[in-house]
Motif scaffolding. Structure first.
Motif, short mmCIF file in Angstrom:
data_model
loop_
_atom_site.label_atom_id
_atom_site.label_comp_id
_atom_site.label_asym_id
_atom_site.label_seq_id
_atom_site.Cartn_x
_atom_site.Cartn_y
_atom_site.Cartn_z
N GLN A 1 27.77 -12.43 -41.85
CA GLN A 1 27.42 -13.77 -41.40
C GLN A 1 26.05 -14.15 -41.97
O GLN A 1 25.07 -13.46 -41.77
CB GLN A 1 27.37 -13.82 -39.87
N VAL A 2 26.01 -15.27 -42.69
CA VAL A 2 24.77 -15.72 -43.30
C VAL A 2 24.00 -16.59 -42.31
O VAL A 2 24.59 -17.43 -41.63
CB VAL A 2 25.05 -16.50 -44.59
N GLN A 3 22.70 -16.39 -42.25
CA GLN A 3 21.85 -17.21 -41.39
C GLN A 3 20.61 -17.64 -42.16
O GLN A 3 20.12 -16.90 -43.03
CB GLN A 3 21.38 -16.43 -40.16
N LEU A 4 20.12 -18.82 -41.81
CA LEU A 4 18.82 -19.29 -42.30
C LEU A 4 17.92 -19.41 -41.09
O LEU A 4 18.25 -20.12 -40.13
CB LEU A 4 18.95 -20.65 -42.99
N VAL A 5 16.81 -18.71 -41.11
CA VAL A 5 15.88 -18.72 -39.99
C VAL A 5 14.55 -19.31 -40.43
O VAL A 5 13.91 -18.79 -41.35
CB VAL A 5 15.68 -17.31 -39.42
N GLU A 6 14.15 -20.38 -39.77
CA GLU A 6 12.93 -21.09 -40.12
C GLU A 6 11.78 -20.68 -39.19
O GLU A 6 12.01 -20.30 -38.04
CB GLU A 6 13.17 -22.59 -39.98
N SER A 7 10.58 -20.85 -39.70
CA SER A 7 9.40 -20.62 -38.88
C SER A 7 8.25 -21.46 -39.42
O SER A 7 8.29 -21.89 -40.58
CB SER A 7 9.02 -19.14 -38.87
N ALA A 27 20.36 -24.20 -47.97
CA ALA A 27 20.53 -23.35 -49.15
C ALA A 27 22.00 -23.28 -49.54
O ALA A 27 22.88 -23.24 -48.67
CB ALA A 27 20.00 -21.95 -48.87
N ASN A 28 22.24 -23.27 -50.84
CA ASN A 28 23.58 -23.01 -51.37
C ASN A 28 23.71 -21.52 -51.61
O ASN A 28 23.04 -20.97 -52.48
CB ASN A 28 23.80 -23.78 -52.66
N ILE A 29 24.56 -20.88 -50.84
CA ILE A 29 24.64 -19.42 -50.84
C ILE A 29 26.06 -18.97 -51.17
O ILE A 29 27.04 -19.56 -50.71
CB ILE A 29 24.21 -18.86 -49.47
N TRP A 30 26.12 -17.92 -51.97
CA TRP A 30 27.37 -17.24 -52.26
C TRP A 30 27.43 -15.99 -51.39
O TRP A 30 26.76 -15.00 -51.69
CB TRP A 30 27.45 -16.83 -53.73
N PRO A 31 28.21 -16.00 -50.30
CA PRO A 31 28.35 -14.78 -49.50
C PRO A 31 29.06 -13.67 -50.29
O PRO A 31 28.78 -12.49 -50.11
CB PRO A 31 29.20 -15.22 -48.31
N THR A 32 29.98 -14.08 -51.13
CA THR A 32 30.64 -13.15 -52.06
C THR A 32 30.65 -13.83 -53.42
O THR A 32 30.26 -14.98 -53.55
CB THR A 32 32.10 -12.88 -51.62
N LYS A 33 31.11 -13.16 -54.43
CA LYS A 33 31.11 -13.76 -55.77
C LYS A 33 32.25 -14.74 -55.95
O LYS A 33 32.39 -15.34 -57.00
CB LYS A 33 31.17 -12.68 -56.84
N TRP A 34 33.05 -14.93 -54.89
CA TRP A 34 34.19 -15.82 -55.01
C TRP A 34 34.02 -17.16 -54.32
O TRP A 34 34.82 -18.06 -54.54
CB TRP A 34 35.44 -15.14 -54.44
N ASP A 35 33.02 -17.30 -53.45
CA ASP A 35 32.91 -18.57 -52.74
C ASP A 35 31.46 -18.92 -52.48
O ASP A 35 30.59 -18.04 -52.42
CB ASP A 35 33.68 -18.53 -51.42
N THR A 36 31.23 -20.20 -52.31
CA THR A 36 29.88 -20.70 -52.03
C THR A 36 29.96 -21.85 -51.05
O THR A 36 30.97 -22.57 -51.00
CB THR A 36 29.19 -21.16 -53.33
N ARG A 37 28.93 -22.02 -50.30
CA ARG A 37 28.83 -23.16 -49.40
C ARG A 37 27.38 -23.39 -49.04
O ARG A 37 26.52 -22.55 -49.30
CB ARG A 37 29.65 -22.93 -48.12
N GLY A 38 27.12 -24.54 -48.46
CA GLY A 38 25.78 -24.88 -48.00
C GLY A 38 25.55 -24.41 -46.58
O GLY A 38 26.44 -24.50 -45.75
N TYR A 39 24.35 -23.90 -46.33
CA TYR A 39 23.97 -23.44 -45.01
C TYR A 39 22.73 -24.20 -44.55
O TYR A 39 21.89 -24.57 -45.37
CB TYR A 39 23.67 -21.93 -45.01
N TRP A 40 22.63 -24.38 -43.24
CA TRP A 40 21.49 -25.07 -42.64
C TRP A 40 20.77 -24.15 -41.67
O TRP A 40 21.39 -23.35 -40.96
CB TRP A 40 21.94 -26.31 -41.88
#
Length: 120
Positions: A1-7, A97-110
């Motif tokens: 699970q990808v997360q973006l954590v701000e501070s 961020a535009n992140i590739w969790p694997t080399k097959w897919d990408t999506r934007g995360y907030w």
């Protein structure tokens, strides 16, 4: 699970400075462009600054010369140095961020958003 954590948000006086950080964590194959957006009450979310994985940057006209975006690719972290802050910079700031969790897919995360209030 990808997360973006701000501070780094908070209250600052006009003319002051703040530095935001946003770290991506989890299962990450690659991170492409990273950026900061903001949303003030009653307004749409707007782009503040963007940086590619190669370091190319883009800024909203309203922050040019005052804000600087940078990133540490080894840490999957993006920063926003904000100087000469004005009352109109008051908003919730979101990391994206535009992140590739694997080399097959990408999506934007907030990220979850962090409040910046510029007031005396």
């Amino acid at each position: 699970q990808v997360q973006l954590v701000e501070s780094g948000g908070g209250l600052v006086q006009p003319g002051g400075s703040l530095r935001l950080s946003c770290a991506a964590s989890g299962s990450i194959f690659r991170v492409d462009a990273m950026g900061w957006y903001r949303q003030a009450p009653g307004n749409q979310r707007e782009l503040v600054a963007l940086i590619t994985s190669g370091g190319i940057t883009n800024y909203a006209d309203s922050v040019k010369g005052r804000f600087t975006i940078s990133r540490d690719n080894a840490k999957n972290t993006v920063y926003l140095q904000m100087n000469s802050l004005k009352a109109e910079d008051t908003a919730v700031y979101y990391c994206n961020a535009n992140i590739w969790p694997t080399k097959w897919d990408t999506r934007g995360y907030w990220g979850q958003g962090t409040q910046i209030t510029v007031s005396s």
